[in-house]
Design a protein around this motif. Structure first.
Motif, PDB file in Angstrom:
ATOM      1  N   MET A   1      33.009 -33.498  21.568  1.00 16.62           N
ATOM      2  CA  MET A   1      34.300 -34.362  22.348  1.00 16.62           C
ATOM      3  C   MET A   1      33.875 -32.930  23.437  1.00 16.62           C
ATOM      4  SD  MET A   1      37.911 -33.669  21.518  1.00 16.62           S
ATOM      5  CE  MET A   1      38.975 -32.728  22.930  1.00 16.62           C
ATOM      6  N   THR A   2      33.943 -33.734  24.658  1.00 13.38           N
ATOM      7  CA  THR A   2      34.291 -32.564  26.485  1.00 13.38           C
ATOM      8  C   THR A   2      35.524 -32.666  26.668  1.00 13.38           C
ATOM      9  OG1 THR A   2      33.497 -34.879  26.935  1.00 13.38           O
ATOM     10  CG2 THR A   2      32.018 -32.847  26.868  1.00 13.38           C
ATOM     11  N   VAL A   3      36.217 -31.953  27.648  1.00  9.29           N
ATOM     12  CA  VAL A   3      37.112 -32.101  28.349  1.00  9.29           C
ATOM     13  C   VAL A   3      36.748 -32.288  29.332  1.00  9.29           C
ATOM     14  CG1 VAL A   3      39.873 -30.484  28.445  1.00  9.29           C
ATOM     15  CG2 VAL A   3      38.054 -30.474  26.296  1.00  9.29           C
ATOM     16  N   ASP A   4      37.597 -32.958  30.024  1.00 11.03           N
ATOM     17  CA  ASP A   4      37.136 -33.788  31.097  1.00 11.03           C
ATOM     18  C   ASP A   4      38.226 -33.245  32.032  1.00 11.03           C
ATOM     19  OD1 ASP A   4      36.214 -34.568  33.637  1.00 11.03           O
ATOM     20  OD2 ASP A   4      36.605 -36.930  33.437  1.00 11.03           O
ATOM     21  N   ILE A   5      37.873 -32.209  32.557  1.00 13.35           N
ATOM     22  CA  ILE A   5      39.286 -31.515  33.642  1.00 13.35           C
ATOM     23  C   ILE A   5      38.332 -30.911  34.588  1.00 13.35           C
ATOM     24  CG2 ILE A   5      39.442 -29.319  32.530  1.00 13.35           C
ATOM     25  CD1 ILE A   5      42.455 -29.267  32.918  1.00 13.35           C
ATOM     26  N   SER A   6      39.182 -31.164  35.831  1.00  9.23           N
ATOM     27  CA  SER A   6      38.689 -30.366  36.928  1.00  9.23           C
ATOM     28  C   SER A   6      40.038 -28.229  36.789  1.00  9.23           C
ATOM     29  CB  SER A   6      38.871 -31.087  38.410  1.00  9.23           C
ATOM     30  OG  SER A   6      40.655 -31.217  38.544  1.00  9.23           O
ATOM     31  N   ARG A   7      39.294 -27.622  37.934  1.00  8.03           N
ATOM     32  CA  ARG A   7      39.469 -26.591  37.902  1.00  8.03           C
ATOM     33  C   ARG A   7      40.779 -26.039  38.420  1.00  8.03           C
ATOM     34  NH1 ARG A   7      34.132 -23.888  39.342  1.00  8.03           N
ATOM     35  NH2 ARG A   7      33.931 -25.707  40.553  1.00  8.03           N
ATOM     36  N   GLY A   8      41.115 -27.129  39.248  1.00  9.06           N
ATOM     37  CA  GLY A   8      42.153 -27.155  40.482  1.00  9.06           C
ATOM     38  C   GLY A   8      43.634 -27.309  39.720  1.00  9.06           C
ATOM     39  N   GLY A   9      43.080 -28.529  38.464  1.00  7.38           N
ATOM     40  CA  GLY A   9      44.414 -29.095  38.005  1.00  7.38           C
ATOM     41  C   GLY A   9      44.421 -28.756  36.777  1.00  7.38           C
ATOM     42  N   LEU A  10      44.202 -28.319  36.416  1.00  8.64           N
ATOM     43  CA  LEU A  10      44.158 -27.051  35.593  1.00  8.64           C
ATOM     44  C   LEU A  10      44.803 -25.203  35.615  1.00  8.64           C
ATOM     45  CD1 LEU A  10      44.004 -25.491  32.467  1.00  8.64           C
ATOM     46  CD2 LEU A  10      41.745 -24.056  33.058  1.00  8.64           C
ATOM     47  N   LEU A  11      44.190 -25.423  37.206  1.00 12.52           N
ATOM     48  CA  LEU A  11      45.016 -23.855  38.136  1.00 12.52           C
ATOM     49  C   LEU A  11      46.973 -24.909  37.873  1.00 12.52           C
ATOM     50  CD1 LEU A  11      42.341 -22.965  40.146  1.00 12.52           C
ATOM     51  CD2 LEU A  11      43.231 -21.813  37.482  1.00 12.52           C
ATOM     52  N   VAL A  12      46.512 -25.810  38.342  1.00 13.05           N
ATOM     53  CA  VAL A  12      47.936 -26.588  39.040  1.00 13.05           C
ATOM     54  C   VAL A  12      48.682 -26.807  37.692  1.00 13.05           C
ATOM     55  CG1 VAL A  12      48.968 -28.039  39.876  1.00 13.05           C
ATOM     56  CG2 VAL A  12      47.457 -27.763  40.782  1.00 13.05           C
ATOM     57  N   THR A  13      48.692 -27.263  36.882  1.00 10.87           N
ATOM     58  CA  THR A  13      49.119 -27.407  35.308  1.00 10.87           C
ATOM     59  C   THR A  13      49.431 -25.457  34.621  1.00 10.87           C
ATOM     60  OG1 THR A  13      47.533 -28.989  34.691  1.00 10.87           O
ATOM     61  CG2 THR A  13      48.879 -28.230  33.181  1.00 10.87           C
ATOM     62  N   LEU A  14      48.664 -24.777  35.281  1.00 12.38           N
ATOM     63  CA  LEU A  14      50.005 -23.349  34.615  1.00 12.38           C
ATOM     64  C   LEU A  14      50.256 -23.428  35.314  1.00 12.38           C
ATOM     65  CD1 LEU A  14      46.315 -21.538  33.023  1.00 12.38           C
ATOM     66  CD2 LEU A  14      48.188 -22.397  32.227  1.00 12.38           C
ATOM     67  N   ALA A  15      50.183 -23.513  36.830  1.00 15.82           N
ATOM     68  CA  ALA A  15      51.500 -23.111  37.568  1.00 15.82           C
ATOM     69  C   ALA A  15      52.687 -23.556  37.278  1.00 15.82           C
ATOM     70  CB  ALA A  15      51.053 -22.929  39.179  1.00 15.82           C
ATOM     71  N   ILE A  16      52.037 -24.309  36.887  1.00 16.14           N
ATOM     72  CA  ILE A  16      53.793 -25.023  36.930  1.00 16.14           C
ATOM     73  C   ILE A  16      54.278 -24.475  35.752  1.00 16.14           C
ATOM     74  CG2 ILE A  16      54.565 -27.776  36.229  1.00 16.14           C
ATOM     75  CD1 ILE A  16      52.718 -29.060  38.639  1.00 16.14           C
ATOM     76  N   PHE A  17      53.780 -24.685  34.743  1.00 23.15           N
ATOM     77  CA  PHE A  17      54.377 -23.955  33.495  1.00 23.15           C
ATOM     78  C   PHE A  17      54.810 -23.153  33.259  1.00 23.15           C
ATOM     79  CE2 PHE A  17      53.729 -21.744  29.473  1.00 23.15           C
ATOM     80  CZ  PHE A  17      54.653 -22.437  28.414  1.00 23.15           C
ATOM     81  N   GLY A  18      53.929 -22.351  34.594  1.00 25.58           N
ATOM     82  CA  GLY A  18      54.626 -20.617  34.349  1.00 25.58           C
ATOM     83  C   GLY A  18      56.114 -20.864  35.360  1.00 25.58           C
ATOM     84  N   VAL A  19      56.243 -21.635  36.625  1.00 25.64           N
ATOM     85  CA  VAL A  19      57.396 -21.812  37.253  1.00 25.64           C
ATOM     86  C   VAL A  19      58.117 -22.250  36.118  1.00 25.64           C
ATOM     87  CG1 VAL A  19      58.669 -22.905  38.308  1.00 25.64           C
ATOM     88  CG2 VAL A  19      56.386 -21.705  38.936  1.00 25.64           C
ATOM     89  N   ILE A  20      58.318 -22.936  34.923  1.00 33.05           N
ATOM     90  CA  ILE A  20      59.202 -23.586  34.564  1.00 33.05           C
ATOM     91  C   ILE A  20      59.839 -22.761  33.523  1.00 33.05           C
ATOM     92  CG2 ILE A  20      59.565 -25.061  32.267  1.00 33.05           C
ATOM     93  CD1 ILE A  20      58.051 -27.384  34.074  1.00 33.05           C
ATOM     94  N   VAL A  21      58.759 -21.709  33.282  1.00 29.71           N
ATOM     95  CA  VAL A  21      58.937 -20.330  31.903  1.00 29.71           C
ATOM     96  C   VAL A  21      59.909 -19.376  32.905  1.00 29.71           C
ATOM     97  CG1 VAL A  21      57.819 -18.861  30.276  1.00 29.71           C
ATOM     98  CG2 VAL A  21      56.837 -21.403  30.359  1.00 29.71           C
ATOM     99  N   TYR A  22      59.464 -19.842  34.034  1.00 30.77           N
ATOM    100  CA  TYR A  22      60.110 -18.360  34.748  1.00 30.77           C
ATOM    101  C   TYR A  22      61.293 -18.954  34.811  1.00 30.77           C
ATOM    102  CZ  TYR A  22      61.050 -14.908  37.807  1.00 30.77           C
ATOM    103  OH  TYR A  22      62.063 -13.438  39.018  1.00 30.77           O
ATOM    104  N   GLU A  23      62.349 -20.429  35.267  1.00 27.48           N
ATOM    105  CA  GLU A  23      62.923 -20.696  35.370  1.00 27.48           C
ATOM    106  C   GLU A  23      64.244 -20.169  34.095  1.00 27.48           C
ATOM    107  OE1 GLU A  23      64.280 -21.039  38.258  1.00 27.48           O
ATOM    108  OE2 GLU A  23      62.470 -20.611  39.392  1.00 27.48           O
ATOM    109  N   LEU A  24      63.144 -20.392  33.289  1.00 30.80           N
ATOM    110  CA  LEU A  24      64.291 -20.511  31.833  1.00 30.80           C
ATOM    111  C   LEU A  24      64.783 -18.584  31.203  1.00 30.80           C
ATOM    112  CD1 LEU A  24      63.663 -23.217  29.866  1.00 30.80           C
ATOM    113  CD2 LEU A  24      63.537 -21.227  28.103  1.00 30.80           C
TER     114      LEU A  24
END
Length: 71
Positions: A1-24
């Motif tokens: 099984m390979t994970v087909d993800i780009s670095r930019g996609g992962l970093l954007v996802t982490l940034a969005i998750f971080g902002v959501i948790v910070y707002e919480l």
């Protein structure tokens, strides 16, 4: 099984998750539950490290778009 993800996609996802948790955290602070910022920051960095490790373990980054191979 390979994970087909780009670095930019992962970093954007982490940034969005971080902002959501910070707002919480901000909402909880408004309600009266104060949480320190250092454990939050450490958790974000640990999550980023684990995500990068997982992608590397499962096949690495997608570096070239998949296209038609020449005949």
């Amino acid at each position: 099984m390979t994970v087909d993800i780009s670095r930019g996609g992962l970093l954007v996802t982490l940034a969005i998750f971080g902002v959501i948790v910070y707002e919480l955290r901000t909402v909880l602070d408004f309600v009266g539950i104060e949480l320190p910022i250092i454990p939050y920051m450490a958790a974000v960095f640990v999550l980023a490290g684990l995500s990068i490790w997982f992608v590397t373990l499962k096949g690495g980054w997608r570096t070239e778009p998949e296209g038609d191979k020449p005949a």
